[in-house]
Scaffold this motif. Structure first.
Motif, mmCIF file in Angstrom:
data_model
loop_
_atom_site.group_PDB
_atom_site.id
_atom_site.type_symbol
_atom_site.label_atom_id
_atom_site.label_comp_id
_atom_site.label_asym_id
_atom_site.label_seq_id
_atom_site.Cartn_x
_atom_site.Cartn_y
_atom_site.Cartn_z
ATOM 1 N N MET A 72 4.197 20.077 11.238
ATOM 2 C CA MET A 72 5.401 20.627 10.138
ATOM 3 C C MET A 72 6.972 19.452 10.825
ATOM 4 N N PRO A 73 7.229 19.599 9.723
ATOM 5 C CA PRO A 73 8.342 19.129 9.728
ATOM 6 C C PRO A 73 9.081 20.152 10.822
ATOM 7 N N SER A 74 10.397 19.819 11.306
ATOM 8 C CA SER A 74 11.401 20.690 12.256
ATOM 9 C C SER A 74 13.268 20.488 11.992
ATOM 10 N N SER A 75 13.589 20.756 12.315
ATOM 11 C CA SER A 75 14.746 20.572 12.376
ATOM 12 C C SER A 75 15.363 19.549 13.776
ATOM 13 N N LEU A 76 14.145 19.693 14.196
ATOM 14 C CA LEU A 76 13.907 18.890 15.457
ATOM 15 C C LEU A 76 14.011 17.094 15.868
ATOM 16 N N LYS A 77 13.059 17.202 14.553
ATOM 17 C CA LYS A 77 13.008 15.872 13.936
ATOM 18 C C LYS A 77 12.799 15.279 12.315
ATOM 19 N N CYS A 78 13.846 16.106 11.830
ATOM 20 C CA CYS A 78 14.071 16.378 9.890
ATOM 21 C C CYS A 78 15.525 16.526 9.522
ATOM 22 N N THR A 79 15.862 16.448 8.372
ATOM 23 C CA THR A 79 17.181 16.435 7.608
ATOM 24 C C THR A 79 16.632 17.797 6.448
ATOM 25 N N GLY A 80 17.148 18.570 6.147
ATOM 26 C CA GLY A 80 17.452 19.188 4.562
ATOM 27 C C GLY A 80 18.539 20.307 4.575
ATOM 28 N N GLU B 51 12.659 10.396 13.088
ATOM 29 C CA GLU B 51 11.592 10.309 14.073
ATOM 30 C C GLU B 51 10.049 10.429 13.023
ATOM 31 N N PRO B 52 8.742 10.129 13.844
ATOM 32 C CA PRO B 52 8.217 9.830 13.537
ATOM 33 C C PRO B 52 7.298 10.961 13.700
ATOM 34 N N LEU B 53 6.317 11.948 12.425
ATOM 35 C CA LEU B 53 5.886 13.719 12.870
ATOM 36 C C LEU B 53 3.944 12.840 13.354
ATOM 37 N N GLU B 54 4.052 13.820 14.098
ATOM 38 C CA GLU B 54 2.638 14.305 14.690
ATOM 39 C C GLU B 54 1.699 14.402 13.861
#
Length: 160
Positions: free
Chosen positions: A97-105, A90-93
């Motif tokens: 900062m990236p988080s597990s709510l919107k990103c994988t890592g 999902e696009p970040l505002e």
């Protein structure tokens, strides 16, 4: 007397087998260079995933920019854990900062069970450094979009 010769022969065989299974320092997989988030995380993460349960040499560093902070858990100058983001679904505002709510890592942790080892994760003067010989103990996941990998530090003589 036969038993003594038998025991010596067995010990010699086992010592020879052990020496044959110890990797040559020149044959140990190596990763050297800069690491970071997104595309910059791929080479390091793939190296770790491809070398699970093997000794490796790592000389990696990460210098975060203002909007590219790295998630760390510190123990004074020693780092116990860091996380690299691979992609966001999902696009970040703006300034988010990236988080597990919107990103994988992938999270990387160090097994500090034996603190007398030379290899370490450190964070000094805004630079994360992963340096030395390690055994990649394994990786698991994904869990909530992230993998987790544990590295066990070694001394150079541990792999010879």
């Amino acid at each position: 007397m036969k038993k003594v010769f038998y025991l010596i022969a067995c010990a010699s065989f086992l010592l020879g087998a052990y020496k044959n299974n110890v990797p040559d320092v020149n044959e140990i997989p190596q990763f050297k260079g800069e690491i970071g988030h997104y595309e910059a995380s791929n080479a390091f993460t793939n190296f770790i995933l491809e070398n699970q349960m093997k000794p490796v040499f790592i000389d990696a560093y990460y210098v975060p920019s203002e909007n590219d902070e790295i998630e760390l858990t510190n123990n004074s100058f020693g780092v116990d854990f860091f996380h690299l983001w691979h992609s966001c679904f999902e696009p970040l505002e703006t300034n988010e900062m990236p988080s597990s709510l919107k990103c994988t890592g992938t999270s990387f942790s160090i097994d500090r069970g034996d603190s007398s080892k030379d290899a370490d994760f450190t964070y000094i003067r805004f630079t994360l450094r992963v340096q030395g010989y390690f055994v990649i103990r394994g990786c698991g996941g994904p869990h909530q979009g992230s993998m987790g990998c544990t590295l066990r530090p070694l001394n150079p003589e541990d792999i010879r």
